[in-house]
Design an enzyme around this catalytic site. Structure first.
Site, PDB file in Angstrom:
ATOM      1  N   HIS A 371      38.226 -66.131-117.738  1.00 53.74           N
ATOM      2  CA  HIS A 371      38.060 -65.992-119.189  1.00 53.74           C
ATOM      3  C   HIS A 371      39.211 -66.555-119.997  1.00 53.74           C
ATOM      4  CE1 HIS A 371      34.596 -63.143-119.109  1.00 53.74           C
ATOM      5  NE2 HIS A 371      35.108 -62.828-117.936  1.00 53.74           N
ATOM      6  N   LYS A 562      38.935 -60.959-135.165  1.00 53.22           N
ATOM      7  CA  LYS A 562      39.189 -61.188-133.741  1.00 53.22           C
ATOM      8  C   LYS A 562      40.597 -60.707-133.455  1.00 53.22           C
ATOM      9  CE  LYS A 562      38.408 -65.661-134.593  1.00 53.22           C
ATOM     10  NZ  LYS A 562      37.513 -66.175-133.565  1.00 53.22           N
ATOM     11  N   ARG A 563      40.963 -60.571-132.170  1.00 54.68           N
ATOM     12  CA  ARG A 563      42.342 -60.234-131.868  1.00 54.68           C
ATOM     13  C   ARG A 563      43.281 -61.247-132.539  1.00 54.68           C
ATOM     14  NH1 ARG A 563      43.438 -56.043-127.954  1.00 54.68           N
ATOM     15  NH2 ARG A 563      45.578 -56.809-128.066  1.00 54.68           N
ATOM     16  N   LYS A 568      44.633 -68.498-132.052  1.00 53.73           N
ATOM     17  CA  LYS A 568      43.441 -68.301-132.874  1.00 53.73           C
ATOM     18  C   LYS A 568      43.687 -68.705-134.331  1.00 53.73           C
ATOM     19  CE  LYS A 568      41.860 -64.425-129.952  1.00 53.73           C
ATOM     20  NZ  LYS A 568      40.503 -64.738-129.467  1.00 53.73           N
ATOM     21  N   THR A 670      32.978 -65.036-128.819  1.00 52.52           N
ATOM     22  CA  THR A 670      31.639 -64.451-128.923  1.00 52.52           C
ATOM     23  C   THR A 670      31.393 -63.958-130.343  1.00 52.52           C
ATOM     24  OG1 THR A 670      32.606 -62.453-127.981  1.00 52.52           O
ATOM     25  CG2 THR A 670      31.269 -63.810-126.519  1.00 52.52           C
ATOM     26  N   LYS A 674      28.069 -63.858-132.942  1.00 54.19           N
ATOM     27  CA  LYS A 674      27.619 -62.694-133.714  1.00 54.19           C
ATOM     28  C   LYS A 674      27.502 -63.041-135.187  1.00 54.19           C
ATOM     29  CE  LYS A 674      29.952 -60.005-130.241  1.00 54.19           C
ATOM     30  NZ  LYS A 674      31.250 -59.446-129.815  1.00 54.19           N
TER      31      LYS A 674
HETATM   32  C1  26W Z   1      46.643 -59.546-118.112  1.00 51.83           C
HETATM   33  C2  26W Z   1      46.469 -59.554-119.553  1.00 51.83           C
HETATM   34  C3  26W Z   1      45.138 -60.037-119.942  1.00 51.83           C
HETATM   35  C4  26W Z   1      44.176 -59.128-120.341  1.00 51.83           C
HETATM   36  C5  26W Z   1      42.934 -59.565-120.729  1.00 51.83           C
HETATM   37  C6  26W Z   1      44.838 -61.376-119.907  1.00 51.83           C
HETATM   38  C7  26W Z   1      43.605 -61.816-120.289  1.00 51.83           C
HETATM   39  C8  26W Z   1      42.651 -60.918-120.695  1.00 51.83           C
HETATM   40  C9  26W Z   1      41.269 -61.370-121.101  1.00 51.83           C
HETATM   41  C10 26W Z   1      40.756 -62.352-120.096  1.00 51.83           C
HETATM   42  C11 26W Z   1      41.283 -61.901-122.482  1.00 51.83           C
HETATM   43  C12 26W Z   1      39.902 -62.073-123.060  1.00 51.83           C
HETATM   44  O1  26W Z   1      39.306 -61.136-123.550  1.00 51.83           O
HETATM   45  N1  26W Z   1      39.415 -63.314-123.050  1.00 51.83           N
HETATM   46  C13 26W Z   1      38.275 -63.650-123.854  1.00 51.83           C
HETATM   47  O2  26W Z   1      37.074 -63.521-123.105  1.00 51.83           O
HETATM   48  C14 26W Z   1      35.938 -63.722-123.933  1.00 51.83           C
HETATM   49  C15 26W Z   1      34.719 -63.430-123.103  1.00 51.83           C
HETATM   50  O3  26W Z   1      34.534 -64.423-122.149  1.00 51.83           O
HETATM   51  C16 26W Z   1      35.932 -65.116-124.511  1.00 51.83           C
HETATM   52  O4  26W Z   1      34.852 -65.245-125.388  1.00 51.83           O
HETATM   53  C17 26W Z   1      37.234 -65.386-125.265  1.00 51.83           C
HETATM   54  O5  26W Z   1      37.291 -66.740-125.661  1.00 51.83           O
HETATM   55  C18 26W Z   1      38.420 -65.064-124.375  1.00 51.83           C
HETATM   56  O6  26W Z   1      39.630 -65.170-125.116  1.00 51.83           O
END
Ligand code: 26W
Length: 835
Positions: A371, A562-563, A568, A670, A674
């Protein structure tokens, strides 16, 4: 008459299962009295909410039990979706929608003197995730149930989810999320389903009776994982799948030693220590910080999940060798990647399989979804830490690596650089375990979450793996559930769509295409516009109540939710706001299209730059909203505590969707889907799923700007100098100067210096390179908005062409190309027993 032993007793009476108006009313009052212990006259809002929630839950239970009996009898392959995060959003509304009971329950509540909307508002957000990844998992559970696919979601029952965001003086303040404090009526605890999870200690080699070489893991701690289940009802079907989250408890027997020797306090301490394992969600979505507790959380839920799967398998089979036939395990990013090593340990150490058949099973069962492309988000664990927590798994990883690199060297003799790039152990500095490599080696399929993202995975981040086994790589573009994100959150628009194309769109989103024919109908457009305006008025009320800011319902509502992250580029949006501001100041009579810019999103608590951007949003809001020269023409607001629940207020009102990440950085997005589904037009870069959205809605209905991935690379390679752009573009210079000035930060002109310096010196995310194109594109947006007929037409066409982005489509693709699973329909009138 004797009832069948497996028949839900209430079914006979209908009081706890009936779906008529009378049954709902009666059941609600029953639950208010018998569960909450209240008469109506003294019931609190929470009592009323709980009573209704139990009334709905009663109606799920039979479906839930029927579903598990059907699956047990059917022996079909089951999806196990392993995710450290799930962001399901409030349950009540969604369950009512999926049950098809929204209207009758609204009526029932009115008749007992209650407002359903107030009851819906009462539910706490189950915030067991950070953002996109956790919400995606929840959308997929909704689609899996709706498509009647045997599936179970496994994760962690965090006692504290993502923090609540408050704003104080414009700064984010994190407040603990106490989502369980008033009780959670949707979950059912299963104390009899629990597993001891070992941690720490050392390993000992030995020979078993048969003379085989074996390894024993002697842990120094044991924690008990207890299952806590939530039913996930599909839309319009009886299928109710399970979300099974693990809660950490003390393993009693283990503490008794200390207890028996009289060390009571040490036993209590151990208990508390055990429970901290599932205490809190790590609030980072970008930075992989090597925290021991996080590694323990990951192992904890993965181990419980795999052992639970084996237990279920052995209910109907005699042998674990059927594991891969029975289960398709999906790793939601690398957070559950330990599953590869843990399944090997379970098969080899605990179920006596040889390495090769165990590896075949593991490899055939696992799939890995990546992701993120951000290097800092790729998980790797310091070797010493890993060895301290999971000594046996480290040995297993070494063995996996030894065999894997053996194959690599056989295929590419002499290419030691390749071997060290592919190794599961990073030896370039202090040694680390590379979790993405473990996930890749252990999986038969690896996928990205949008076409561009999957291409970039193959081209950069995982290129060596792609070179080894290109056939394993695939793409599944993300999707969202149209039930929560249109039917539930935007009932007026959903009703208009029903009227225009029939109700089938909720499960066949491609049917929205039929709206295209209505885009040229002025009467339909007027109704479309009216709904959007009503939704804006409703949102404006919320915004006013929460922030005091008044939004003008006729202003273009420009939304970025969004975050917070530099990639971003919320601050690029702010540069545009300040540009508008300066233009109005320079010429107060200038005709402008009124705009309200709404931001929302949380920043990771340790991400100082992201927090500074929140503060900047609020300071810019103060400057702009307080200036009489711009009154009625420009407003800025930061909506506090953006989460699923609040999104449901914001999405239906949005008119412009900001998807402005640096190309190549946003895996998919995503929120973009929406917003477009709710009729917002997108201003965006060629990044993530924006590319596919634009392809679907048509270039003429999408506001595109910005450098492409390749152009960005070329610019960097040619020696990008952001300061030059600042010096050469007077408007940009004025904006940046304003940003660093007293006007934006009264009494502290140096406050935003770190931001300004980052932009001028390095500008890692290339805001300045895209600034001019962005502002020009925003000018086109304003122009388009002036022609309301044209805008509405584009809005209708956006919604009409969003069919591809249903999570039903994504899940079908996973089923066909990765999981190889089929639907197993459940019928309510099938026998209740499996005998
Ligand atoms: C280890 C820290 C950490 C925690 C969570 C690293 C990375 C993450 C996630 C992978 C971050 C995340 O939410 N990524 C998002 O995933 C969505 C679903 O696929 C995508 O639509 C977003 O673009 C992506 O940033």
């Amino acid at each position: 008459m004797a009832t069948h032993p497996d028949k839900a007793p209430a079914l006979v009476e209908g009081v706890r299962t009936g779906l008529s108006l009378a049954a709902w009313k009666r059941a609600f009052l029953d639950n208010l009295f018998f569960v909450q212990g209240r008469f109506q006259s003294v019931a609190t809002p929470n009592d009323n909410y709980m009573a209704l929630a139990y009334t709905v839950r009663d109606r799920l239970l039979e479906r839930w039990i029927k579903t598990s009996l059907t699956y047990k009898a059917g022996q079909s392959r089951t999806v196990a979706y392993l995710s450290a995060e799930f962001l399901p959003g409030p349950n009540l509304g969604n369950n009512l929608v999926n049950l098809g009971a929204m209207q009758v329950v609204r009526q029932a509540m009115t008749e007992v003197g209650l407002d359903l909307d107030k009851l819906l508002e009462q539910e706490e957000e189950p915030g067991l995730g950070n953002g996109g990844l956790g919400r995606l998992a929840a959308c997929y559970l909704d689609s899996l149930a709706t498509l009647q696919i045997p599936a179970i979601g496994y994760g962690i029952r965090y006692e504290f989810g993502i923090f609540d965001q408050q704003l104080r003086d414009g700064w984010q303040v994190e407040v603990t999320d106490k989502w369980l404090s008033l009780g959670n009526p949707w979950e059912i605890s299963r104390p009899e389903i629990s597993y001891p999870v070992q941690l720490g200690g050392h390993t000992e080699p030995y020979r078993d009776e048969g003379g085989r070489f074996r390894v024993r893991w002697v842990p120094d701690r044991v924690v008990r994982g207890v299952a806590v289940d939530t039913p996930i009802l599909g839309y319009g079907v009886p299928t109710a799948n399970t979300l099974r989250l693990w809660k950490a408890e003390a393993a009693e027997s283990f503490d008794f030693q200390a207890f028996n020797i009289g060390d009571y306090y040490r036993a209590v301490e151990k208990k508390i220590q055990s429970e901290t394992l599932s205490k809190v969600l790590y609030p980072n979505d970008d930075l992989a910080a090597g925290k021991q507790l996080r590694l323990e959380q990951q192992y904890f839920f993965v181990s419980c999940a795999l052992r639970d799967m084996i237990r279920i398998l052995l209910q109907t089979e005699t042998d674990v060798r059927g594991f891969a036939r029975k289960y398709a395990v999906q790793l939601n990013d690398t957070h559950p990647a330990l599953a590869v090593a843990e399944l090997m340990r379970l098969l080899v150490d605990e179920h006596d399989l040889d390495w090769e058949p165990a590896w075949e099973i593991t490899h055939a069962t696992m799939g890995y979804t990546n992701h993120t492309l951000l290097p800092e988000a790729l998980e790797k664990w310091p070797l010493a830490l890993f060895n301290r927590v999971l000594p046996r798994h480290l040995e297993i990883i070494y063995e996996i690596n030894r065999r894997f690199l053996g194959e690599v060297r056989a295929r590419f003799p002499g290419d030691e650089a390749l071997a060290s790039r592919l190794s599961l152990i990073d030896e370039s500095g202090p040694r680390h375990v590379r979790m993405a490599h473990l996930a890749c080696v252990g999986s038969h399929r690896i996928n990205g979450v949008a076409r561009l993202h999957s291409e970039l995975l193959a081209r950069d981040v995982l290129r060596d793996f792609h070179r080894l086994a290109p056939e394993r790589f695939t793409n599944v573009t993300n999707g969202i559930t149209p039930r929560r994100f249109l039917l539930l959150c935007n009932p007026a628009l959903a009703a208009l769509i029903d009227e225009a194309v029939g109700p089938g769109w909720a499960t066949n989103l491609h049917q929205l295409r039929e709206l295209e024919g209505k885009a040229d109908d002025p009467a339909f457009r007027a109704r479309w516009r009216k709904i959007k305006r009503d939704n804006k008025v409703a949102l404006a009320r919320e915004v006013k109540a929460r922030t005091g800011v008044e939004l003008e319902p006729d202003a273009l509502l420009d939304v970025q939710v969004k975050r917070l992250h530099e990639y971003k580029r919320q601050h690029l949006n702010l540069l545009h706001v300040l540009t508008q501001y300066l233009r109005i100041k320079a010429d107060p009579k200038r005709p402008v299209v009124p705009r309200a810019v709404l931001f929302g999103g949380k920043a990771a608590p340790g991400y100082l730059m992201a927090k500074l951007i929140i503060k900047l949003c609020n300071n810019v809001a103060d400057l702009v909203n307080g200036d009489p020269d711009v009154r009625g023409r420009l407003k800025v607001v930061f909506f506090p505590d953006y989460n699923v629940k609040n999104a449901q207020h914001i999405l239906p009102a949005a008119e412009l969707s900001e998807q402005i990440s640096t190309a190549g950085k946003e895996a998919s997005g995503t929120g973009n889907m929406k917003l477009a589904l709710n009729g917002a037009l997108t201003i965006g870069t060629l990044d993530g799923a924006n590319i596919e959205i634009r392809e679907e809605v048509g270039a003429e209905n999408f506001f595109l700007f910005g450098l492409t991935v390749d152009e960005i690379r070329a610019r960097r390679a040619a020696g990008y100098q952001p300061r030059r752009l600042y010096e050469e573009d007077p408007e940009l210079r004025a904006v940046i100067d304003l940003l660093g000035s007293e006007a934006v930060s009264p009494g502290n002109r140096g406050r935003f210096r770190p931001l300004v310096d980052a932009l001028l010196d390095h500008d890692e995310y290339m805001l300045l390179a895209d600034y001019r194109a962005y502002v020009a594109c925003q000018d086109q947006v304003a122009e388009a908005y002036q022609d309301q007929e044209r805008w509405t037409r584009m809005s209708i066409l956006n919604t009409a062409r969003m069919g591809k982005f249903s999570s039903d489509r994504s899940v079908r693709e996973y089923c066909e190309t990765i999981w190889r699973v089929n639907a197993e329909p459940v019928t309510l009138d099938s026998p209740s027993s499996d005998g």
